[in-house]
Design an enzyme around this catalytic site. Structure first.
Site, PDB file in Angstrom:
ATOM      1  CG  ASP A  67      -0.299  -0.487   2.495  1.00  0.00           C
ATOM      2  OD1 ASP A  67       0.932  -0.486   2.575  1.00  0.00           O
ATOM      3  OD2 ASP A  67      -1.038  -0.870   3.417  1.00  0.00           O
ATOM      4  CG  ASN A 136      -8.932  -1.753  12.088  1.00  0.00           C
ATOM      5  OD1 ASN A 136      -7.978  -2.384  11.611  1.00  0.00           O
ATOM      6  ND2 ASN A 136      -9.386  -0.641  11.540  1.00  0.00           N
ATOM      7  CG  HIS A 138      -5.856  -2.399   8.952  1.00  0.00           C
ATOM      8  ND1 HIS A 138      -5.981  -1.138   9.488  1.00  0.00           N
ATOM      9  CD2 HIS A 138      -4.527  -2.662   8.974  1.00  0.00           C
ATOM     10  CE1 HIS A 138      -4.784  -0.678   9.806  1.00  0.00           C
ATOM     11  NE2 HIS A 138      -3.879  -1.581   9.509  1.00  0.00           N
ATOM     12  CD  GLU A 143      -8.680   0.721   7.776  1.00  0.00           C
ATOM     13  OE1 GLU A 143      -8.759  -0.108   8.696  1.00  0.00           O
ATOM     14  OE2 GLU A 143      -7.934   1.715   7.829  1.00  0.00           O
TER      15      GLU A 143
HETATM   16  C1  F6R Z   1       1.352  -1.394   6.113  1.00  0.00           C
HETATM   17  C2  F6R Z   1       0.183  -2.224   6.282  1.00  0.00           C
HETATM   18  C3  F6R Z   1      -0.630  -2.187   7.528  1.00  0.00           C
HETATM   19  C4  F6R Z   1       0.182  -2.540   8.767  1.00  0.00           C
HETATM   20  C5  F6R Z   1      -0.682  -2.528  10.016  1.00  0.00           C
HETATM   21  C6  F6R Z   1       0.131  -2.789  11.265  1.00  0.00           C
HETATM   22  O1  F6R Z   1       1.919  -1.609   4.835  1.00  0.00           O
HETATM   23  O2  F6R Z   1      -0.117  -2.933   5.382  1.00  0.00           O
HETATM   24  O3  F6R Z   1      -1.690  -3.109   7.390  1.00  0.00           O
HETATM   25  O4  F6R Z   1       0.766  -3.799   8.600  1.00  0.00           O
HETATM   26  O5  F6R Z   1      -1.314  -1.288  10.130  1.00  0.00           O
HETATM   27  O6  F6R Z   1       1.000  -1.716  11.465  1.00  0.00           O
HETATM   28  P1  F6R Z   1       2.099  -1.716  12.607  1.00  0.00           P
HETATM   29  O7  F6R Z   1       3.080  -2.793  12.231  1.00  0.00           O
HETATM   30  O8  F6R Z   1       2.720  -0.362  12.562  1.00  0.00           O
HETATM   31  O9  F6R Z   1       1.403  -2.025  13.880  1.00  0.00           O
END
Ligand code: F6R
Length: 245
Positions: A67, A136, A138, A143
Site C-alpha cells: 500500500d 482493527n 485490517h 479496513e
Molecule cells: C502497512 C500495512 C498495515 C500494517 C498494520 C500494522 O503496509 O499494510 O496493514 O501492517 O497497520 O501496522 P504496525 O506494524 O505499525 O502495527
C-alpha cells in the site's frame, strides 16, 4: 494456519527474517509482497544482517508493497516507498527496477490501482506475502467493511487507523485520509503468507484473525481460508489465544 509463538519481538523478527530468507534462497528471483509499519522493522533488519554477512542476495528479487498513501510522492519522507528505501532497499543489493509500490503521486485513483493490479498479475502474484495486522484486523489498508475487497483500490482510512498512524507524523491532521492498497483477493493469491504481530494491542485482532468467524468486519479472518499461512507472534499478541492452538 501455523501459529508460531516466538515469545519476544526480537525472536519474532528473527523467525520472520528466517522465513523470508529461506524463500529467497529457494527461489532467487522470487516475488515478495512487503509491508510497512512498525512490526516488520526488526524482520527487515534481520534481512539486512544476512545480506551484509554474504548469505543473502537480493539481485534478482522482485518486490510489491501492499500500500501507499494517496497524494505522497516516493521522495516524501512520510511515504511508504520512502520507508521501504530507508528500512530495507537502500541497505541491500536489490535492483530499484524490481521494486514496486502503488504510485501515491498518481491522483487518478482508478488508473493507479489498475496499473498496480496489472503489474502484480504479470509478475505471477507473490511467492511470499509479508503482512502486519491492524488493531482493527485490517491487512494492507483493507479496513473492516461489509464485504471483502478484491483488487487494488483506493480507500478512506478509518479514524482508528489515522489515529494509530499519527504517531509517525508531526500532527494527526498531517496523516493522509486515503490510500491505495492491494485488495484482499490479491493478497490471497500469494502462494504463502507470513503474518507478524507483536504487543498486547494486537491480541484481539490476532484472536479474531485465527479463531473468529470469517467476516469482512475482520479482514484478516479471510486468511483462515488460505492453505499456507504462518502467523509469527510474541507472547503478548497471542495472549488471547491461549488453549486455542
Ligand atoms: C502497512 C500495512 C498495515 C500494517 C498494520 C500494522 O503496509 O499494510 O496493514 O501492517 O497497520 O501496522 P504496525 O506494524 O505499525 O502495527
Amino acid at each position: 494456519m501455523r501459529i508460531i509463538n516466538c515469545h519476544t519481538y526480537e525472536a519474532m523478527s528473527r523467525k520472520a527474517a528466517d522465513i523470508l530468507a529461506a524463500q529467497i534462497q529457494l527461489k532467487p528471483n522470487c516475488v515478495l509482497g512487503l509491508a510497512t509499519g512498525t512490526t516488520p522493522i526488526g524482520s527487515y533488519q534481520g534481512l539486512i544482517k544476512r545480506y551484509e554477512s554474504g548469505s543473502l542476495d537480493f539481485s534478482e528479487v522482485r518486490t510489491y508493497n501492499l500500500d501507499e498513501y494517496r497524494g505522497l510522492t516516493h521522495e516524501d519522507p512520510q511515504s511508504y516507498h520512502y520507508f521501504m528505501n530507508d528500512q530495507l532497499f537502500n541497505h541491500v543489493n536489490i535492483d530499484p527496477a524490481n521494486v514496486h509500490v502503488p504510485d501515491g503521486a498518481n491522483a487518478d485513483a482508478d488508473a493507479a490501482c489498475a496499473d498496480y493490479d496489472r503489474m502484480v498479475a504479470e509478475a505471477g502474484y507473490c511467492d511470499l506475502q509479508l503482512l502486519g495486522i491492524g488493531r482493527n484486523g485490517h491487512i494492507g489498508f483493507n479496513e473492516p467493511a461489509d464485504e471483502f475487497s478484491k483488487g487494488t483500490h483506493c480507500v478512506d482510512l478509518t479514524e482508528s487507523t489515522i489515529e494509530a498512524n499519527s504517531r509517525l507524523f508531526e500532527k494527526e491532521e498531517d496523516v493522509p485520509r486515503q490510500a491505495y492498497t492491494m485488495g484482499t483477493q490479491t493478497i490471497m493469491n500469494a502462494r504463502c503468507i507470513l503474518v507478524v504481530a507483536n504487543g498486547e494491542n494486537k491480541a484481539q485482532a490476532v484472536r479474531d484473525m485465527c479463531f473468529g468467524p470469517i467476516v469482512p468486519a475482520c479482514p484478516a479472518s479471510i486468511l483462515q481460508l488460505h492453505p499456507n499461512v504462518f502467523v509469527v507472534c510474541d507472547d503478548a499478541a497471542l495472549s488471547l489465544c491461549e488453549g486455542l492452538y
